[in-house]
Design an enzyme around this catalytic site. Structure first.
Site, short mmCIF file in Angstrom:
data_model
loop_
_atom_site.label_atom_id
_atom_site.label_comp_id
_atom_site.label_asym_id
_atom_site.label_seq_id
_atom_site.Cartn_x
_atom_site.Cartn_y
_atom_site.Cartn_z
N LYS A 126 44.08 32.37 34.51
CA LYS A 126 43.01 32.89 33.67
C LYS A 126 43.48 33.06 32.21
O LYS A 126 42.68 33.00 31.29
CB LYS A 126 42.51 34.23 34.20
CG LYS A 126 42.09 34.19 35.68
CD LYS A 126 40.63 34.34 35.88
CE LYS A 126 40.13 34.22 37.29
NZ LYS A 126 40.98 33.77 38.36
C1 LIG Z 1 40.62 33.00 39.45
C2 LIG Z 1 41.68 32.34 40.26
C3 LIG Z 1 41.42 31.22 41.08
C4 LIG Z 1 40.03 30.63 41.24
O1 LIG Z 1 39.57 30.02 40.08
P1 LIG Z 1 38.00 29.68 39.92
O2 LIG Z 1 37.85 29.24 38.52
O3 LIG Z 1 37.29 30.98 40.19
O4 LIG Z 1 37.67 28.64 40.92
C5 LIG Z 1 42.47 30.64 41.76
N1 LIG Z 1 43.72 31.16 41.69
C6 LIG Z 1 44.01 32.24 40.94
C7 LIG Z 1 45.39 32.77 40.94
C8 LIG Z 1 43.02 32.87 40.19
O5 LIG Z 1 43.31 33.95 39.45
#
Ligand SMILES: *Cc1c(COP(=O)(O)O)cnc(C)c1O
Length: 483
Positions: A126
């Protein structure tokens, strides 16, 4: 570049990137997408191959944010994608790569690699988009003389990425609700140790759902929202999606020698934000063979890509798993792909998502549209706790690398879709440190800890405790914003 809603309202109106930067849903409840995807020419692709991450980000983003002056955008990407921000590398990785690629080995004739998206301040992917958002928000608010108070609820992950992106930024404050005494010691320390006055942690005497309900209640009070300039940074934000397009290009260049080659990506998925960016990169002309959607036990997306049935889960069917950032009941960015799948027909998108609201899902199995899923490169698979443990152990024993639980789900599913001669890039979405319990279960040892995180849990913490009442939270925000 003009942006349109997947549900068709406001056709004929103009929305620039800056217009939609600070908004979430379009007015009709749809999601914003470019009116057409910008294309990358062969010449551009050749030139981009040798660019630094920040320069590549500038080139990609310039195609989507043509209303931001080029010099300003270049400065924003340089300030965001720096080696000292994405510094939490493992031995052998170069921080200057921002998203270093690590080759694992050749399996079933396919070179298998990890693309590290988790070297930023909160050790999860993120940060890749949120750090840019912090700088974009500061820039846009200053240009318009505005302020913004971001309100959010977190059980650990998204909240910390938002706080580390917005800390110290002019014009922005963050009010983040988290369940009091319900997060891990590491997650609590990560958020509550921030001392910047514009980051306000509110520990709610309740569970995560109470926090979310309060955010909804406050957001539904439109007068309060307007008066206190309340906004959100959730995963449907277009700027977050588009920032993620960049590392598909970067990963492609790192895994290939020439632009005649094709690669596949496997993406650990929850809300479909990450893999939606992969879809956009492919639509722009990046030579992607397959986009492999990997889910955990919450397999809403796997079910769709296997059967054509999209079925939102109820609370009782939404499981708490050991890859918790993928524990979703519905995939909030999925509508963006459905729009393209249906040939960009907003009336049909509106009809299908009405069915989601009324009947909890829709079924495209019998329609010709579902057959086109493969033309868009999509395949899928799911993983469970046992698979996850096995993948963590296997990668550790075979390649000497420790991977987190989400990446483990990706790896498990990637192995089901290998094709001889086509490099497979698994997106590494978090570092193991955040999921120590499962690492201990899999490997019988502590997760690796980047140097910057030594002693994190012992730092002084700053937070306020409030009851699980929307009115208390509103009073608190009003007192802090001085309005
Ligand atoms: C948010 C997240 C995901 C999923 O990503 P999306 O964009 O919601 O599909 C996968 N792995 C981690 C570690 C995350 O923080």
């Amino acid at each position: 570049m003009n942006y349109i809603s997947t549900r068709g309202a406001g056709i004929g109106e103009r929305h620039t990137f800056s217009d939609i930067l600070l908004t979430g849903l379009a007015q009709d409840g749809g999601l914003y997408l470019p009116a057409q995807y910008p294309q990358v020419s062969d010449d551009e692709l050749a030139r981009w191959r040798t660019l630094s991450y920040a320069e590549l980000a500038f080139e990609v983003l310039a195609k989507f944010c043509d209303d931001i002056p080029a010099d300003d955008l270049r400065e924003l990407t340089r300030r965001t994608y720096r080696a000292d921000v994405y510094c939490n590398v493992r031995p052998g990785e170069q921080a200057a790569d921002i998203t270093p690629l690590t080759q694992l080995g050749v399996e079933n004739g396919a070179p298998l690699a990890l693309l590290a998206l988790s070297n930023g301040p909160t050790l999860a992917f993120k940060d890749m988009a949120m750090q840019l958002l912090g700088n974009l928000f500061e820039y846009a608010l200053a240009r318009h003389g505005q302020t913004l108070n971001i309100l959010g609820a977190t059980s650990g992950d998204t909240g910390s990425a938002a706080e580390y992106a917005m800390r110290g930024k002019a014009g922005v404050s963050v009010f983040m609700l988290s369940p009091h005494r319900k997060m891990s010691a590491f997650q609590t320390a990560q958020m509550y140790s921030l001392q910047e006055p514009n980051i306000v942690n509110i520990a709610i005497e309740g569970v995560f759902d109470d926090c979310q309900d309060i955010v909804k209640a406050v957001s539904n009070d439109h007068a309060f929202k307007a008066k206190h300039h309340i906004g959100t940074v959730n995963s449907i934000n277009w700027a977050r999606v588009v920032a993620q397009v960049v590392y598909y290009f970067k990963g492609y260049f790192a895994a290939t020698r020439s632009n005649d080659e094709r690669v596949s990506f496997t993406v650990p998925s929850g809300n479909f934000g990450n893999v939606c960016a992969g879809h956009i990169a492919r639509m722009m002309g990046l030579p992607i063979e397959k986009l492999v959607v990997a889910t955990n036990e919450n397999d809403v997306l796997d079910e769709f890509f296997r059967t054509g049935v999209y079925r939102v889960r109820g609370a009782a069917q939404t499981y708490h798993t050991s890859s918790p950032s993928m524990d979703i009941s519905k995939a909030s960015n999925f509508e963006r792909f459905v729009f393209d799948l249906l040939g960009r027909d907003p009336a049909r998108v509106l009809q299908l998502f009405r069915e989601v609201e009324q009947k909890g899902g829709f079924d495209l199995a019998a329609s010709g549209d579902f057959a086109r899923v493969r033309q868009f490169g999509f395949v899928s698979g799911s993983s469970n706790h046992t698979d996850r443990l096995a993948a963590i152990r296997d990668v550790f024993e075979r390649y000497g690398l420790m991977i987190d639980t989400h990446t483990a789900d990706g790896l498990k599913v990637a192995r089901e879709h290998l094709e001889p001669g086509v490099p497979m890039i698994v997106l590494e979405t978090a570092q193991p440190l955040k999921f120590g319990e499962t690492i201990r279960e899999a490997l019988g040892r502590e997760p690796e800890r980047p140097a910057a995180f030594a002693g994190l849990e012992a730092l002084p913490q700053r937070f306020d405790v409030l009851p699980a009442e929307a009115t208390c939270v509103k009073d608190f925000i009003a007192a802090h914003t001085g309005l």
